[in-house]
Design an enzyme around this catalytic site. Structure first.
Site: not given
Length: 220
Positions: A51, A82
């Protein structure tokens, strides 16, 4: 349950402020901000980074996200990714993170190996490091690295046990909002509270750009 987020954020305000100052200082000196995470936390980093260019006309290189499992993990969970600390460190090396940069590790548990691999490599490269965790009593392991700043979010147990996409995710998103927005404000990409660096790439945003000019210049 969600009201606990507000209390957690207020309690962590001094820690968030320190982290925001580190991020702002790095970007003002020409450095880059990297969010690093896995699962929900990592996707929130991707969201905030994506953004920045349309909202503040930031260079896409300026704020980046490193997600365990790569781009595929945005839409399809890569749960085992992960656990790969080496992959986290490698991702940081590949991006040539250095002294001007800041790496923000997003991990609800405070333990994600991928994130710690990235933070460890960033620290070795001389970059500033920030940990954002929902573990309120987090402290470094004996002999472990100490991030430049730590944000501890005491959101309490999740309504659905273990589902950190809920309160932990919500609070983490707010922290990401603060870190990036404060940096962009301090870099002069906001006038008062107006988003003057927005990219007018569609009809709605072109109309907004016209309204901003009318308001600021006092013209019709």
């Amino acid at each position: 349950e969600e009201k606990q987020n507000l209390m957690a954020l207020r309690k962590a305000a001094p820690e968030i402020g320190r982290a925001a100052s580190l991020v702002s200082s790095s970007l003002q000196k020409g450095g880059r901000l990297f969010y690093v995470g896995a699962g929900t936390s990592g996707r929130l980093g991707v969201l905030d980074a994506s953004e920045m260019p349309p909202t503040f006309h930031a260079n896409p290189e300026e704020v980046q996200a490193i997600l365990a499992g790569g781009p595929e993990a945005i839409f399809r969970a890569q749960e085992g990714a992960e656990d790969d600390a080496e992959a986290g460190g490698r991702a940081v090396r590949e991006r040539r993170v250095g002294r001007k940069d800041v790496v923000v590790g997003l991990t609800a548990s405070g333990r994600t190996p991928f994130v710690w691999g990235a933070l460890r490599q960033a620290k070795q490269a001389g970059a500033k490091t920030v940990l954002v965790t929902a573990h309120p009593a987090w402290h470094p392991d004996r002999g472990g690295i100490r991030p430049s700043a730590v944000v501890r979010l005491a959101v309490g147990p999740e309504l659905i046990a273990g589902s950190t996409r809920l309160k932990a995710g919500t609070a983490t998103k707010v922290v990401c909002n603060i870190l990036s927005s404060v940096a962009m404000i301090r870099m002069g990409r906001v006038y008062d509270n107006l988003m003057v660096n927005v990219v007018p790439s569609n009809e709605k945003l072109r109309a907004r750009a016209v309204r901003l000019l009318r308001l600021l210049a006092g013209v019709d």
